[in-house]
Design a protein around this motif. Structure first.
Motif, PDB file in Angstrom:
ATOM      1  N   ALA A  47      25.267 -31.139   4.042  1.00 29.85           N
ATOM      2  CA  ALA A  47      23.698 -30.855   4.049  1.00 29.85           C
ATOM      3  C   ALA A  47      23.686 -29.081   4.036  1.00 29.85           C
ATOM      4  O   ALA A  47      22.778 -28.954   3.423  1.00 29.85           O
ATOM      5  CB  ALA A  47      23.202 -31.627   5.239  1.00 29.85           C
ATOM      6  N   GLU A  48      24.499 -28.552   4.760  1.00 30.35           N
ATOM      7  CA  GLU A  48      24.221 -27.187   4.741  1.00 30.35           C
ATOM      8  C   GLU A  48      24.726 -26.609   3.413  1.00 30.35           C
ATOM      9  O   GLU A  48      23.884 -25.806   2.894  1.00 30.35           O
ATOM     10  CB  GLU A  48      25.204 -26.505   5.845  1.00 30.35           C
ATOM     11  CG  GLU A  48      24.835 -26.720   7.230  1.00 30.35           C
ATOM     12  CD  GLU A  48      25.824 -26.237   8.154  1.00 30.35           C
ATOM     13  OE1 GLU A  48      25.618 -25.978   9.493  1.00 30.35           O
ATOM     14  OE2 GLU A  48      27.094 -26.474   7.756  1.00 30.35           O
ATOM     15  N   ARG A  49      25.708 -26.987   2.682  1.00 27.95           N
ATOM     16  CA  ARG A  49      26.223 -26.624   1.387  1.00 27.95           C
ATOM     17  C   ARG A  49      24.842 -26.990   0.269  1.00 27.95           C
ATOM     18  O   ARG A  49      24.666 -26.110  -0.616  1.00 27.95           O
ATOM     19  CB  ARG A  49      27.447 -27.622   1.026  1.00 27.95           C
ATOM     20  CG  ARG A  49      28.508 -26.937   1.713  1.00 27.95           C
ATOM     21  CD  ARG A  49      29.686 -27.722   1.341  1.00 27.95           C
ATOM     22  NE  ARG A  49      30.296 -27.093  -0.051  1.00 27.95           N
ATOM     23  CZ  ARG A  49      31.428 -27.480  -0.597  1.00 27.95           C
ATOM     24  NH1 ARG A  49      32.059 -28.493   0.104  1.00 27.95           N
ATOM     25  NH2 ARG A  49      31.669 -26.749  -1.625  1.00 27.95           N
ATOM     26  N   SER A  50      24.264 -28.216   0.638  1.00 33.48           N
ATOM     27  CA  SER A  50      23.135 -28.607  -0.461  1.00 33.48           C
ATOM     28  C   SER A  50      21.876 -27.592  -0.057  1.00 33.48           C
ATOM     29  O   SER A  50      21.334 -27.086  -1.178  1.00 33.48           O
ATOM     30  CB  SER A  50      22.676 -30.146   0.003  1.00 33.48           C
ATOM     31  OG  SER A  50      21.582 -30.310  -0.831  1.00 33.48           O
ATOM     32  N   ALA A  51      21.562 -27.281   1.095  1.00 35.69           N
ATOM     33  CA  ALA A  51      20.486 -26.514   1.598  1.00 35.69           C
ATOM     34  C   ALA A  51      20.910 -25.132   0.812  1.00 35.69           C
ATOM     35  O   ALA A  51      19.933 -24.512   0.170  1.00 35.69           O
ATOM     36  CB  ALA A  51      20.210 -26.393   2.899  1.00 35.69           C
ATOM     37  N   GLU A  52      21.913 -24.444   0.977  1.00 44.30           N
ATOM     38  CA  GLU A  52      22.307 -23.202   0.386  1.00 44.30           C
ATOM     39  C   GLU A  52      22.338 -23.241  -0.893  1.00 44.30           C
ATOM     40  O   GLU A  52      21.367 -22.428  -1.658  1.00 44.30           O
ATOM     41  CB  GLU A  52      23.697 -22.956   0.931  1.00 44.30           C
ATOM     42  CG  GLU A  52      24.082 -21.401   0.660  1.00 44.30           C
ATOM     43  CD  GLU A  52      25.540 -21.126   1.161  1.00 44.30           C
ATOM     44  OE1 GLU A  52      25.531 -20.110   1.932  1.00 44.30           O
ATOM     45  OE2 GLU A  52      26.514 -21.800   0.877  1.00 44.30           O
ATOM     46  N   LEU A  59      18.197 -30.972  -9.627  1.00 46.37           N
ATOM     47  CA  LEU A  59      19.293 -30.467  -8.740  1.00 46.37           C
ATOM     48  C   LEU A  59      20.362 -31.276  -8.620  1.00 46.37           C
ATOM     49  O   LEU A  59      20.409 -32.426  -8.827  1.00 46.37           O
ATOM     50  CB  LEU A  59      18.346 -30.562  -7.269  1.00 46.37           C
ATOM     51  CG  LEU A  59      17.237 -29.564  -7.049  1.00 46.37           C
ATOM     52  CD1 LEU A  59      16.539 -29.881  -5.691  1.00 46.37           C
ATOM     53  CD2 LEU A  59      17.549 -28.109  -6.791  1.00 46.37           C
ATOM     54  N   PRO A  60      21.542 -30.579  -8.384  1.00 44.91           N
ATOM     55  CA  PRO A  60      22.754 -31.621  -8.556  1.00 44.91           C
ATOM     56  C   PRO A  60      22.749 -32.304  -7.154  1.00 44.91           C
ATOM     57  O   PRO A  60      22.372 -31.757  -6.214  1.00 44.91           O
ATOM     58  CB  PRO A  60      23.821 -30.363  -8.745  1.00 44.91           C
ATOM     59  CG  PRO A  60      23.163 -29.089  -8.035  1.00 44.91           C
ATOM     60  CD  PRO A  60      21.742 -29.413  -8.375  1.00 44.91           C
ATOM     61  N   THR A 111      18.545 -23.114  -2.091  1.00 45.07           N
ATOM     62  CA  THR A 111      18.162 -21.656  -2.064  1.00 45.07           C
ATOM     63  C   THR A 111      18.658 -20.929  -3.010  1.00 45.07           C
ATOM     64  O   THR A 111      17.842 -20.193  -3.551  1.00 45.07           O
ATOM     65  CB  THR A 111      18.601 -21.077  -0.557  1.00 45.07           C
ATOM     66  OG1 THR A 111      18.062 -21.887   0.358  1.00 45.07           O
ATOM     67  CG2 THR A 111      17.985 -19.719  -0.420  1.00 45.07           C
ATOM     68  N   TRP A 112      19.699 -20.896  -3.427  1.00 43.67           N
ATOM     69  CA  TRP A 112      20.334 -20.082  -4.577  1.00 43.67           C
ATOM     70  C   TRP A 112      19.639 -20.293  -5.773  1.00 43.67           C
ATOM     71  O   TRP A 112      19.374 -19.334  -6.828  1.00 43.67           O
ATOM     72  CB  TRP A 112      22.013 -20.406  -4.821  1.00 43.67           C
ATOM     73  CG  TRP A 112      22.932 -19.760  -3.724  1.00 43.67           C
ATOM     74  CD1 TRP A 112      22.358 -18.845  -2.579  1.00 43.67           C
ATOM     75  CD2 TRP A 112      24.281 -20.042  -3.233  1.00 43.67           C
ATOM     76  NE1 TRP A 112      23.376 -18.432  -2.015  1.00 43.67           N
ATOM     77  CE2 TRP A 112      24.630 -19.318  -2.176  1.00 43.67           C
ATOM     78  CE3 TRP A 112      25.191 -21.013  -3.926  1.00 43.67           C
ATOM     79  CZ2 TRP A 112      25.789 -19.137  -1.858  1.00 43.67           C
ATOM     80  CZ3 TRP A 112      26.311 -20.890  -3.184  1.00 43.67           C
ATOM     81  CH2 TRP A 112      26.860 -20.234  -2.252  1.00 43.67           C
ATOM     82  N   ILE A 113      19.403 -21.532  -6.161  1.00 49.55           N
ATOM     83  CA  ILE A 113      18.720 -22.136  -7.273  1.00 49.55           C
ATOM     84  C   ILE A 113      17.303 -21.588  -7.344  1.00 49.55           C
ATOM     85  O   ILE A 113      16.675 -20.869  -8.316  1.00 49.55           O
ATOM     86  CB  ILE A 113      18.962 -23.861  -7.443  1.00 49.55           C
ATOM     87  CG1 ILE A 113      20.279 -24.071  -8.055  1.00 49.55           C
ATOM     88  CG2 ILE A 113      17.833 -24.053  -8.494  1.00 49.55           C
ATOM     89  CD1 ILE A 113      20.602 -25.651  -7.807  1.00 49.55           C
ATOM     90  N   ARG A 114      16.612 -21.910  -6.077  1.00 49.36           N
ATOM     91  CA  ARG A 114      15.203 -21.570  -6.112  1.00 49.36           C
ATOM     92  C   ARG A 114      14.966 -19.854  -6.207  1.00 49.36           C
ATOM     93  O   ARG A 114      13.876 -19.515  -6.924  1.00 49.36           O
ATOM     94  CB  ARG A 114      14.656 -21.813  -4.856  1.00 49.36           C
ATOM     95  CG  ARG A 114      13.079 -21.633  -4.710  1.00 49.36           C
ATOM     96  CD  ARG A 114      12.492 -22.366  -3.200  1.00 49.36           C
ATOM     97  NE  ARG A 114      13.199 -21.435  -2.299  1.00 49.36           N
ATOM     98  CZ  ARG A 114      14.169 -21.663  -1.289  1.00 49.36           C
ATOM     99  NH1 ARG A 114      14.613 -22.811  -1.408  1.00 49.36           N
ATOM    100  NH2 ARG A 114      14.131 -21.111  -0.332  1.00 49.36           N
ATOM    101  N   THR A 115      15.726 -19.043  -5.787  1.00 54.83           N
ATOM    102  CA  THR A 115      15.701 -17.736  -5.638  1.00 54.83           C
ATOM    103  C   THR A 115      16.040 -16.962  -7.176  1.00 54.83           C
ATOM    104  O   THR A 115      16.085 -15.922  -7.261  1.00 54.83           O
ATOM    105  CB  THR A 115      16.325 -16.951  -4.585  1.00 54.83           C
ATOM    106  OG1 THR A 115      17.655 -17.527  -4.569  1.00 54.83           O
ATOM    107  CG2 THR A 115      15.980 -17.570  -3.363  1.00 54.83           C
TER     108      THR A 115
END
Length: 87
Positions: free
Chosen positions: A9-14, A58-59, A17-21
């Motif tokens: 879950a943490e990897r997915s959230a990170e 999203l992957p 964020t990388w994609i969104r920014t």
């Protein structure tokens, strides 16, 4: 299950964020890598990587883990102050 100290879950959230920014794309471009090369490493098509970077898709599942691992490697290199090219 955790990998590299982070839960799935943490990897997915990170990664989201990388994609969104736009960081996901910047990491790839700064490293001089093509979408095709990232796609090959993640075992998807270049158009899939394009959609991920654009944020239109999203992957998920193993693709999310593979893409996050790929980008995390680039982040580690960046944090070590590594220069791209000639390595």
């Amino acid at each position: 299950m955790t990998t590299g100290g982070q839960s799935r879950a943490e990897r997915s959230a990170e990664l989201q964020t990388w994609i969104r920014t736009g960081r996901a794309r910047r990491l790839r471009v700064d490293a001089g890598l093509s979408q095709a090369l990232v796609a090959q490493d993640c075992e998807v098509s270049a158009s899939t990587v394009h959609r991920w970077e654009a944020g239109s898709r999203l992957p998920r599942g193993r693709n999310m883990l593979a893409y996050h691992s790929f980008l995390a490697h680039l982040v580690e290199h960046e944090q070590r102050g590594g220069e791209w090219g000639g390595e």
